[in-house]
Scaffold this motif. Structure first.
Motif, PDB file in Angstrom:
ATOM      1  N   GLN A 188     -18.684  15.104  12.968  1.00  0.00           N
ATOM      2  CA  GLN A 188     -17.491  14.889  13.937  1.00  0.00           C
ATOM      3  C   GLN A 188     -17.067  13.536  13.486  1.00  0.00           C
ATOM      4  OE1 GLN A 188     -16.432  17.118  16.302  1.00  0.00           O
ATOM      5  NE2 GLN A 188     -17.812  18.493  15.201  1.00  0.00           N
ATOM      6  N   SER A 189     -17.714  12.637  13.168  1.00  0.00           N
ATOM      7  CA  SER A 189     -17.140  11.427  13.003  1.00  0.00           C
ATOM      8  C   SER A 189     -16.890  10.983  11.366  1.00  0.00           C
ATOM      9  CB  SER A 189     -18.325  10.211  13.418  1.00  0.00           C
ATOM     10  OG  SER A 189     -17.851   8.894  12.808  1.00  0.00           O
ATOM     11  N   ARG A 190     -15.489  10.894  11.243  1.00  0.00           N
ATOM     12  CA  ARG A 190     -15.315  10.713   9.784  1.00  0.00           C
ATOM     13  C   ARG A 190     -14.269   9.371   9.444  1.00  0.00           C
ATOM     14  NH1 ARG A 190     -15.380  15.631   6.689  1.00  0.00           N
ATOM     15  NH2 ARG A 190     -13.740  14.943   5.305  1.00  0.00           N
ATOM     16  N   PRO A 191     -15.082   8.555   8.717  1.00  0.00           N
ATOM     17  CA  PRO A 191     -14.464   7.171   8.461  1.00  0.00           C
ATOM     18  C   PRO A 191     -13.062   7.457   7.656  1.00  0.00           C
ATOM     19  CG  PRO A 191     -16.425   7.548   7.185  1.00  0.00           C
ATOM     20  CD  PRO A 191     -16.549   8.443   8.076  1.00  0.00           C
ATOM     21  N   VAL A 192     -12.282   6.588   7.688  1.00  0.00           N
ATOM     22  CA  VAL A 192     -11.053   6.457   6.716  1.00  0.00           C
ATOM     23  C   VAL A 192     -11.112   5.685   5.793  1.00  0.00           C
ATOM     24  CG1 VAL A 192      -8.537   5.944   6.476  1.00  0.00           C
ATOM     25  CG2 VAL A 192      -9.428   7.035   8.637  1.00  0.00           C
ATOM     26  N   VAL A 193     -10.958   5.866   4.494  1.00  0.00           N
ATOM     27  CA  VAL A 193     -11.169   5.462   3.187  1.00  0.00           C
ATOM     28  C   VAL A 193      -9.933   5.068   2.218  1.00  0.00           C
ATOM     29  CG1 VAL A 193     -11.917   7.389   1.894  1.00  0.00           C
ATOM     30  CG2 VAL A 193     -12.523   5.165   1.025  1.00  0.00           C
ATOM     31  N   LEU A 194      -9.778   3.667   2.101  1.00  0.00           N
ATOM     32  CA  LEU A 194      -8.539   3.300   1.202  1.00  0.00           C
ATOM     33  C   LEU A 194      -8.931   3.194  -0.165  1.00  0.00           C
ATOM     34  CD1 LEU A 194      -5.816   1.466   0.595  1.00  0.00           C
ATOM     35  CD2 LEU A 194      -7.294  -0.376   1.518  1.00  0.00           C
ATOM     36  N   SER A 195      -8.045   3.255  -1.262  1.00  0.00           N
ATOM     37  CA  SER A 195      -8.625   3.307  -2.486  1.00  0.00           C
ATOM     38  C   SER A 195      -7.258   2.493  -3.430  1.00  0.00           C
ATOM     39  CB  SER A 195      -8.742   4.588  -3.056  1.00  0.00           C
ATOM     40  OG  SER A 195      -9.148   4.616  -4.476  1.00  0.00           O
ATOM     41  N   GLY A 196      -7.695   1.622  -4.559  1.00  0.00           N
ATOM     42  CA  GLY A 196      -6.874   1.205  -5.318  1.00  0.00           C
ATOM     43  C   GLY A 196      -6.587  -0.326  -5.228  1.00  0.00           C
ATOM     44  N   GLN A 252     -14.633  -6.391   7.508  1.00  0.00           N
ATOM     45  CA  GLN A 252     -15.911  -6.001   8.049  1.00  0.00           C
ATOM     46  C   GLN A 252     -16.834  -5.308   6.888  1.00  0.00           C
ATOM     47  OE1 GLN A 252     -15.507  -2.872  11.208  1.00  0.00           O
ATOM     48  NE2 GLN A 252     -14.327  -4.304  12.360  1.00  0.00           N
ATOM     49  N   LYS A 253     -16.515  -6.122   5.523  1.00  0.00           N
ATOM     50  CA  LYS A 253     -17.332  -5.745   4.605  1.00  0.00           C
ATOM     51  C   LYS A 253     -17.473  -4.381   4.417  1.00  0.00           C
ATOM     52  CE  LYS A 253     -19.846 -10.221   3.808  1.00  0.00           C
ATOM     53  NZ  LYS A 253     -18.598 -10.962   4.586  1.00  0.00           N
ATOM     54  N   GLY A 254     -16.588  -3.610   3.923  1.00  0.00           N
ATOM     55  CA  GLY A 254     -16.627  -2.248   3.733  1.00  0.00           C
ATOM     56  C   GLY A 254     -16.049  -1.756   2.530  1.00  0.00           C
ATOM     57  N   VAL A 255     -16.059  -2.558   1.479  1.00  0.00           N
ATOM     58  CA  VAL A 255     -15.632  -2.415   0.219  1.00  0.00           C
ATOM     59  C   VAL A 255     -16.581  -1.656  -0.779  1.00  0.00           C
ATOM     60  CG1 VAL A 255     -14.807  -3.406  -2.182  1.00  0.00           C
ATOM     61  CG2 VAL A 255     -13.954  -4.429   0.218  1.00  0.00           C
ATOM     62  N   ILE A 256     -16.345  -0.739  -1.323  1.00  0.00           N
ATOM     63  CA  ILE A 256     -17.182   0.233  -2.043  1.00  0.00           C
ATOM     64  C   ILE A 256     -16.641  -0.067  -3.482  1.00  0.00           C
ATOM     65  CG2 ILE A 256     -18.172   2.454  -2.375  1.00  0.00           C
ATOM     66  CD1 ILE A 256     -16.579   3.203   0.082  1.00  0.00           C
ATOM     67  N   ASP A 312     -11.870   2.193   7.305  1.00  0.00           N
ATOM     68  CA  ASP A 312     -13.264   1.637   7.550  1.00  0.00           C
ATOM     69  C   ASP A 312     -13.577   1.169   6.163  1.00  0.00           C
ATOM     70  OD1 ASP A 312     -13.803   2.512  10.268  1.00  0.00           O
ATOM     71  OD2 ASP A 312     -12.836   4.533   9.251  1.00  0.00           O
ATOM     72  N   TYR A 313     -13.348   1.735   4.916  1.00  0.00           N
ATOM     73  CA  TYR A 313     -13.716   1.434   3.741  1.00  0.00           C
ATOM     74  C   TYR A 313     -12.601   1.395   2.757  1.00  0.00           C
ATOM     75  CZ  TYR A 313     -18.316   2.905   5.908  1.00  0.00           C
ATOM     76  OH  TYR A 313     -19.336   2.866   6.629  1.00  0.00           O
ATOM     77  N   TRP A 314     -13.102   0.565   1.511  1.00  0.00           N
ATOM     78  CA  TRP A 314     -12.203   0.461   0.736  1.00  0.00           C
ATOM     79  C   TRP A 314     -12.592   0.794  -0.804  1.00  0.00           C
ATOM     80  CZ3 TRP A 314      -9.106  -5.043   0.147  1.00  0.00           C
ATOM     81  CH2 TRP A 314      -8.273  -5.023  -0.952  1.00  0.00           C
ATOM     82  N   ARG A 315     -12.424   1.561  -1.551  1.00  0.00           N
ATOM     83  CA  ARG A 315     -13.022   1.860  -2.785  1.00  0.00           C
ATOM     84  C   ARG A 315     -12.187   1.183  -3.731  1.00  0.00           C
ATOM     85  NH1 ARG A 315     -10.378   4.678  -7.472  1.00  0.00           N
ATOM     86  NH2 ARG A 315     -12.115   5.471  -8.902  1.00  0.00           N
ATOM     87  N   ILE A 316     -12.928   0.564  -4.759  1.00  0.00           N
ATOM     88  CA  ILE A 316     -12.316  -0.037  -5.964  1.00  0.00           C
ATOM     89  C   ILE A 316     -13.154  -0.115  -7.153  1.00  0.00           C
ATOM     90  CG2 ILE A 316     -11.981  -2.574  -7.122  1.00  0.00           C
ATOM     91  CD1 ILE A 316     -11.660  -3.612  -4.096  1.00  0.00           C
ATOM     92  N   LEU A 317     -12.350   0.439  -8.133  1.00  0.00           N
ATOM     93  CA  LEU A 317     -13.087   0.661  -9.561  1.00  0.00           C
ATOM     94  C   LEU A 317     -12.488  -0.267 -10.509  1.00  0.00           C
ATOM     95  CD1 LEU A 317     -14.867   2.265 -11.677  1.00  0.00           C
ATOM     96  CD2 LEU A 317     -12.823   3.612 -11.841  1.00  0.00           C
ATOM     97  N   ASN A 318     -13.119  -1.329 -11.235  1.00  0.00           N
ATOM     98  CA  ASN A 318     -12.452  -2.262 -12.190  1.00  0.00           C
ATOM     99  C   ASN A 318     -13.487  -2.653 -13.215  1.00  0.00           C
ATOM    100  OD1 ASN A 318     -13.588  -4.364 -10.801  1.00  0.00           O
ATOM    101  ND2 ASN A 318     -12.015  -4.719  -9.688  1.00  0.00           N
ATOM    102  N   SER A 319     -12.817  -3.469 -13.971  1.00  0.00           N
ATOM    103  CA  SER A 319     -13.917  -4.077 -14.793  1.00  0.00           C
ATOM    104  C   SER A 319     -13.843  -5.855 -15.034  1.00  0.00           C
ATOM    105  CB  SER A 319     -13.547  -3.619 -16.438  1.00  0.00           C
ATOM    106  OG  SER A 319     -12.042  -4.110 -16.737  1.00  0.00           O
TER     107      SER A 319
END
Length: 404
Positions: free
Chosen positions: A261-269, A354-358, A322-329
């Motif tokens: 039922q609970s689905r967080p929202v995630v940002l990317s890039g 809120q320290k939600g960076v993945i 709620d979250y932020w996905r980051i992929l880098n080098s």
């Protein structure tokens, strides 16, 4: 190596191109610099549909069980397998066809279709995604050339390079045709740029096979390309068994989040060159987020590939994510301070505060070498972040919450 005949259309007429040995290296150099592919069968482009060949109405013995991948099809016919490859994101793009036959056999095949003798023993790979198929199949000895060694971590490939069994052919835009010819590859796996097109090229002696796994919009679709590499390398059974295991694990994990039922929202890039690069709502990444029990901030976007957005657009849609996905080098210790130093506006996002960076650092993780064949592991990583209670004993492999 046998001579390969190719064909192309000019003004609606099928033209056969004769062999010109002395021009071979020039053709290959042009081919690689332009990231182009020769057309070995008909194009489905509306402009060419009236002039293209059609295949004879042969009866298929069976069709391969390809359940998720949309970029290739395998049609088993009498004495050979017809391989069709087409951009899964562009239904009107050119289609590339090959007749796969066992060495020593000469079955009748459609005119204009490039024959390939199986198994193939010498490949050149242009991307880490392609390489991931060989790594998982334990067939790296068949890879004689690769385009880049940046962040290469696989010990077997590194050993092959140290022993001269695998060589670097240069980087994109600056390939060395002499090294390519000295490696005597049976085929080159091409991963064309989205903007590069599929231009017909003049004759070369090395078959060029598009590997479009990166164009698939689902994680299982991308992973299923191992079936094609398994077929080409003589490891068809092993490839099917590997994929079946991946599919079972992925779908089992997916069921755990189906009724949440609970689905967080995630940002990317991130911002690059003043523009925020992200992917559309019908992309591979968006699908993984959905299966992990989260909503991608662009979930209603209908695009499947990469898109460029301005900061204001991203902030308006994802300031409360709620979250932020980051992929880098990143060279060094990546932290919230390092992220803020890149652009002070990053600190305005809720996911930052809120320290939600993945985060995944490609300098430390063999992301593109292994992840394409581990979508189940990628899914586990995200479930662990979004819904940790579902995987209490799991240790993430690629992505972790950034803590400092």
């Amino acid at each position: 190596m046998t001579s390969q005949k190719t064909c192309r259309y000019e003004n609606g007429v099928l033209i056969n191109l004769s062999e010109e040995k002395k021009m071979k290296c020039i053709f290959i150099s042009l081919l690689l610099l332009c990231s182009s592919l020769f057309v070995c069968c008909h194009s489905q482009s509306p402009k060419q549909s009236a002039a293209t060949e059609t295949f004879p109405p042969e009866i298929s013995v069976r069709q391969a069980d390809i359940r998720y991948a949309e970029g290739f099809k395998l049609d088993y016919r009498q004495g050979y397998i017809l391989l069709r490859i087409q951009d899964p994101q562009s239904p009107n793009s050119s289609e590339y066809c090959f007749a796969l036959r066992q060495k020593g056999t000469t079955p009748p095949i459609p005119t204009g279709v490039t024959p390939l003798d199986l198994p193939i023993n010498r490949f050149i790979c242009m991307t880490s995604l392609q390489l991931s198929n060989f790594i998982r199949l334990k067939a790296t000895e068949k890879v004689v050339g690769i385009s880049s060694t940046r962040f290469l971590k696989n010990k077997k490939i590194r050993q092959q390079m140290a022993e001269g069994k695998t060589q670097k052919i240069g980087i994109e835009g600056n390939f060395d045709p002499e090294i390519i010819m000295s490696l005597a590859p049976d085929v080159i796996l091409i991963s064309p740029f989205k903007q590069g097109g599929y231009d017909a090229m003049k004759e070369v002696d090395i078959p060029l096979i598009p590997h479009l796994g990166y164009k698939e919009t689902t994680p299982l679709g991308q992973a299923e390309w191992i079936k094609l590499i398994g077929l080409l390398t003589g490891k068809e059974k092993e490839a099917s068994e590997i994929f079946n295991g991946i599919e079972n694990r992925y779908n089992t994990l997916k069921k755990r989040t189906a009724n949440l039922q609970s689905r967080p929202v995630v940002l990317s890039g991130e911002i690059h060159g003043g523009t925020w690069y992200a992917v559309g709502g019908r992309s591979f990444l968006a699908q993984v987020f959905q299966d992990a029990g989260a909503d991608y901030f662009l979930k209603d976007d209908l695009r499947s590939g990469g898109i460029h957005l301005d900061f204001e657009t991203v902030y308006n849609q994802a300031d409360r994510a709620d979250y932020w996905r980051i992929l880098n080098s990143f060279p060094g210790n990546y932290s919230y301070e390092a992220l803020k130093a890149q652009d002070a506006r990053y600190a305005d996002f809720r996911a930052f505060r809120q320290k939600g960076v993945i985060y995944c650092n490609m300098r430390e993780k063999a992301y593109y070498e292994e992840m394409p064949m581990e979508p189940d592991v990628l899914l586990s990583d995200f479930i662990k972040v979004f819904h940790p209670e579902l995987l209490p004993d799991y240790t993430p492999v690629y992505y972790n919450l950034l803590k400092e």
